[in-house]
Every structure is written in C-alpha cells, then in structure tokens.
Design an enzyme around this catalytic site. Structure first.
Site, PDB file in Angstrom:
ATOM      1  N   SER A 247      -1.222  24.709 -53.794  1.00  0.00           N
ATOM      2  CA  SER A 247      -1.719  24.095 -55.013  1.00  0.00           C
ATOM      3  C   SER A 247      -0.554  23.532 -55.836  1.00  0.00           C
ATOM      4  CB  SER A 247      -2.551  25.112 -55.793  1.00  0.00           C
ATOM      5  OG  SER A 247      -3.321  24.489 -56.801  1.00  0.00           O
TER       6      SER A 247
ATOM      7  N   ASP B  15     -13.131  21.351 -52.848  1.00  0.00           N
ATOM      8  CA  ASP B  15     -11.926  21.447 -53.661  1.00  0.00           C
ATOM      9  C   ASP B  15     -11.698  20.118 -54.365  1.00  0.00           C
ATOM     10  OD1 ASP B  15      -9.416  21.880 -54.740  1.00  0.00           O
ATOM     11  OD2 ASP B  15      -8.439  22.353 -52.835  1.00  0.00           O
TER      12      ASP B  15
ATOM     13  N   HIS C   5     -10.869  25.844 -52.586  1.00  0.00           N
ATOM     14  CA  HIS C   5      -9.501  26.073 -53.047  1.00  0.00           C
ATOM     15  C   HIS C   5      -9.234  27.581 -53.083  1.00  0.00           C
ATOM     16  CE1 HIS C   5      -5.990  24.304 -55.040  1.00  0.00           C
ATOM     17  NE2 HIS C   5      -5.951  25.387 -55.807  1.00  0.00           N
TER      18      HIS C   5
END
Length: 380
Positions: free
Chosen positions: A209, A304, A334
């Site tokens: 991320s 996501d 995610h």
C-alpha cells in the site's frame, strides 16, 4: 467502514480542498461485509470477523483515534480463534527489534531471519539476501506490529533476511518525511548488510500500500543518486497515483477495509500543500520517470480502490522498459496479503508468488545503475 454516497466528490481532481472536505463525518448506516458482493467465501468470512470487532470509520476519526482501531491483523486473529487455530505469529529462528537512523531521528525497525545464527565455534554461514520492507497505513496509521505477519511470510518464503522499517507519519510529519526515512533506511541497510548477515549484492525493497509507494521511490532515489539499486521491487497493491476517478476507485468506493473516503483522508493528512498531488513521488504512474528501474513484482486485489494504481503502474513500467511480473487476485480486498493462509488461501498464494519472484531476482547478477538522460517531470 461506512457507506459513502458522495460519488460526485470522487469526480473531482485530487486537491487539498477536496481532501479536507472528505474528512467531514458522514452518516453511519450499516454496510454488508462485502459491499461489492464479489468477495470469495474465505475473504467474506474474514471481513465478517473484522466487522465483529466494530471498527469505527477511519475517515471520521482523528489520526490518534484511527491508530487505535482494530484492522485486518486483529480480524485474522479473531478468525483463527473462531476456527480453533492458534493465533500465534509464524515462528522464525530470529526476530529482534532494533533502532536505525532516519532523516528526522531514530526509526524503529525489526529484523527477521529464516536461519539460526551460527553457534560459538561454528564457521560463519553464507550471507543471505536482504529485503527492506515498508508497511502500509496511508502514511498516517499502522506500525511494525500491524504488518508483522507479512514480514514473517516474506522471510520464510523468500529465504531472506527482512528488515521491516517504521517511518515518520502524518500529520505530525508531512510529505515527504516518510519518503526521506525510507531512503535513509535503505542506505543504512546497504551500509550495514554485513553486520546483519546479509549479502550487499542481493537486496530488494518490498512494500504494501503506502509502503509500496515508498519501495518504488527508494529505487528511483537510488537510481538518481547512482547508489546501488535493489535487485527487485515488490509492490503489493501500491499507492501509485493521486487520481481518485479511476474505475477501481469508483467501483470500490465503499469497499472494506479500504475505501475511497479513507484514501482522501490519508492524502489530506500527508500532503503539505495541494501541489503535492502532482509530485512525482505521489503521482508515480502519472508523472515519474520510470526508466532504469529494477524488476517490479506487482500484486493487485480485485476489491480495492488501489487496483488500478497497480495496473497503471505496471503498464507505465513496461512502457519504460522495466521488467514487470504482475498478478491480480480475484475475490479479495486490500490488506489480504498478510493474512494467515489457513484463513485465506489466496494470501498464501500471493506470498509464495512474491517470494518466488524475489528468489529468482536474488539469483541473478545485481542490476547496473542506469540514470536516464532526462526526467519527464522534475520532482516537486
């Protein structure tokens, strides 16, 4: 997380004013465990475990409050206990905390090794590859413990030492503090590889991320400084752009555990000014010079908002002559990567995929430093 009905706001270009407006607390209607209806059964069960912990919507909280909320790490433990399994961390021969220098002061770090250190009287073992790992959290939340499972999996599956590094977070430390710390940590790792039992010529960077954004930026900074390049970049659902009107942002605006409103909240806290939206370190696929970078291993999750960040970055890297190995995982969200494979089989698949590609990169000669003759857009 709560349902966000401001679709129109997602059509606005990313800017500080829009981000601040998105921080206003929305109403709190109930959401299904999977708002898109596309989660596979294991992912759905994990999302239900998260919902059972009653986390508050991050985008309605202060950063201090947000850092105390339960997340996927706690949801995985909750699910393991429900299945009658131990929630103890994956065992490794060496796990120890340390402190390393950063640009703004000492940084917390954690070293993971898949090999026992040699005992007294034994010959030293051959140095292992090294992974410098950066956790996620939108540059605002999370820490080494939050992403402990990912680091353990990478060490075990890649047969490499992992140095997981924390960094200064916003809003206390605005952009580019985290980026500066990430590069400082990488350079420290190179300079101290021998003392860590690692091979200086076999170093990779990996991040999830926001950490994926830090990982590719470390490689870009090393290229521009003519420093040793990492042999590979592991970019797991990376933050790679600032366009919040992509198809995946719109389709997954209300997804869990990450939604579009949270991303606006994260950027709103990290950005020091509206112009940061177009800085090449944040708008990577849109403006950064990507030539001369090492192999990229990219993981994306179907459910996501950042899905298209990963696919757009992969396309730009390939157009720039960079080797890309990418894999999309359907039916997961995610933060799926660090889940226990017993809870979520696709987490184990993703961990083995990244580890296998890293092992292949470690087996090749170290990449040469190639500095492009010109950059598309200067940083800042």
């Amino acid at each position: 997380m709560t349902t966000i009905s401001r679709r129109a706001s997602l059509m606005l270009p990313f800017g500080l004013a829009g981000l601040v407006a998105a921080c206003a607390a929305p109403p709190e209607p109930q959401m299904p465990a999977d708002p898109t209806g596309r989660a596979d059964p294991e992912m759905r069960a994990l999302l239900e475990s998260l919902q059972a912990l009653r986390p508050q919507p991050i985008e309605t909280l202060s950063p201090a409050e947000a850092r105390l909320q339960p997340g996927m790490t706690e949801a995985v433990r909750h699910r393991l206990r429900a299945l009658g399994r131990s929630d103890a961390p994956r065992p490794l021969p060496v796990v120890r905390d340390l402190e390393i220098p950063g640009r703004g002061g000492p940084l917390a770090a954690r070293l993971y090794s898949p090999a026992e250190p040699p005992r007294a009287g034994q010959p030293p073992r051959a140095p292992l590859p090294l992974i410098v790992y950066f956790h996620g959290g939108g540059f605002v939340i999370a820490n080494l413990d939050t992403y402990d499972a990912s680091a353990r999996a990478l060490a075990a599956e890649s047969e490499a030492i992992v140095l997981s590094v924390h960094y200064r977070q916003a809003p206390e430390n605005k952009f580019p503090a985290a980026h500066e710390d990430a590069y400082a940590a990488y350079m420290w790792a190179l300079g101290n590889a021998a003392s860590l039992g690692a091979d200086l010529t076999r170093v990779a960077v990996v991040g999830e991320s926001a950490g994926g954004n830090l990982a590719i930026n470390v490689a870009m900074a090393a290229r521009e400084a003519r420093a040793p390049l990492p042999v590979a970049m592991g970019l797991i659902y990376p933050v790679a752009g600032t366009d919040m009107t992509t198809p995946s942002y719109l389709a997954n605006a209300d997804a869990k555990p990450l939604n579009a409103a949270m991303m606006k909240w994260f950027f709103g806290h990290y950005a020091a000014s509206p112009s940061d939206a177009q800085d090449t370190r944040l708008n990577v696929y849109g403006r950064a010079e990507l030539r001369g970078l090492p192999k990229a291993i990219i993981v994306t999750a179907e459910i996501d908002p950042l899905h298209d960040d990963g696919t757009r970055l992969a396309s730009r890297l390939q157009e720039s002559g960079v080797q890309v190995v990418a894999k999309d995982f359907a039916g997961v969200t995610h933060e799926f990567f660090g889940a226990d494979p017993f809870v979520l089989a696709k987490a184990g698949d993703a961990q083995r995929f990244v580890a296998g590609e890293l092992r292949s990169a470690f087996a090749l000669p170290a990449p040469a430093v190639v500095v492009p003759a010109r950059r598309v857009t200067p940083r800042g």
